[in-house]
Design a protein around this motif. Sequence first.
Motif, mmCIF file in Angstrom:
data_model
loop_
_atom_site.group_PDB
_atom_site.id
_atom_site.type_symbol
_atom_site.label_atom_id
_atom_site.label_comp_id
_atom_site.label_asym_id
_atom_site.label_seq_id
_atom_site.Cartn_x
_atom_site.Cartn_y
_atom_site.Cartn_z
ATOM 1 N N ARG B 23 0.852 -1.186 0.000
ATOM 2 C CA ARG B 23 0.000 0.000 0.000
ATOM 3 C C ARG B 23 0.881 1.228 0.000
ATOM 4 O O ARG B 23 1.919 1.259 0.648
ATOM 5 N N THR B 26 3.356 2.614 2.867
ATOM 6 C CA THR B 26 3.553 1.709 4.003
ATOM 7 C C THR B 26 5.009 1.298 4.141
ATOM 8 O O THR B 26 5.621 1.458 5.204
ATOM 9 N N ARG B 57 -2.044 4.882 7.463
ATOM 10 C CA ARG B 57 -1.022 3.829 7.418
ATOM 11 C C ARG B 57 -0.505 3.496 8.810
ATOM 12 O O ARG B 57 -0.247 2.339 9.123
ATOM 13 N N GLU B 60 -2.936 1.278 10.475
ATOM 14 C CA GLU B 60 -2.838 -0.096 9.972
ATOM 15 C C GLU B 60 -1.614 -0.803 10.550
ATOM 16 O O GLU B 60 -1.680 -1.961 10.954
ATOM 17 N N LEU B 61 -0.510 -0.077 10.556
ATOM 18 C CA LEU B 61 0.726 -0.673 11.060
ATOM 19 C C LEU B 61 0.644 -0.932 12.556
ATOM 20 O O LEU B 61 1.229 -1.878 13.072
#
Lengths: 103, 103
Positions: B23, B26, B57, B60-61
Amino acid sequence: MVKRVRGSTTGRPIMALLDLLGRRWTLRIVWELREAPRRFRELQDMTGASPTIVNTRLAELREAKLVELDEATGYRLTALGNELLRLFLPLHAWSEKWAKATA
Amino acid sequence: MVKRVRGSTTGRPIMALLDLLGRRWTLRIVWELREAPRRFRELQDMTGASPTIVNTRLAELREAKLVELDEATGYRLTALGNELLRLFLPLHAWSEKWAKATA
DNA sequence: TCCGGTTGCTACGGAATATGTAGCAAGCCG
DNA sequence: CGGCTTGCTACATATTCCGTAGCAACCGGA
């Protein structure tokens, strides 16, 4: 026209590489080529990506000399692409560990 | 609830990982955290990405347990994130070689 | 010659995602 | 109080992606 790599204007190769690989389906496509050459539609089916994007990514990967088209067998990794893939192989084992840790 | 990873319904961790890393920004963000913790705005400036996407991001991480926020110093890689980064470190050297080959 | 199949690839309209600018609330320091 | 930094968000615009359909070129029969 130098097909500028998105966001990375520093000229540092690592940035260009991270940017190239950080595009939808790029990593996945390289991964799917790890064992054998694949046809255009095979890649489409394996990844589930649209033909438009498969084609775009293949074009980028070909320009980056990581993938090439052998008309007899299909798309395959170049020697360079194979080196890159080898760097990524440890990810497979690691991802299993990661899956357990995040579950 | 497993925040299904885009396109990868196979349940295979490697697919989820490739999708997560594939993505925009990322990989780059993980890379920028390799040496020291970074603040939100530092990451913004280093990458050139919009705050919206930096935030997305990072979320998400963080959910993937690869990055965490230490309020005293900033965002940093977790132990897991560091393992992953270590797998990526050889990319740096390789990218130089790659740059020469594609030039 | 024509048919069916495969090849890589493209057009196009709608959906999803990213960008860029501005700004918020909370905390800290003086 | 003012001024600074923190992480983070709103919102309108721009870009990218998706899904479907279909193209032209090729090949192997019949």
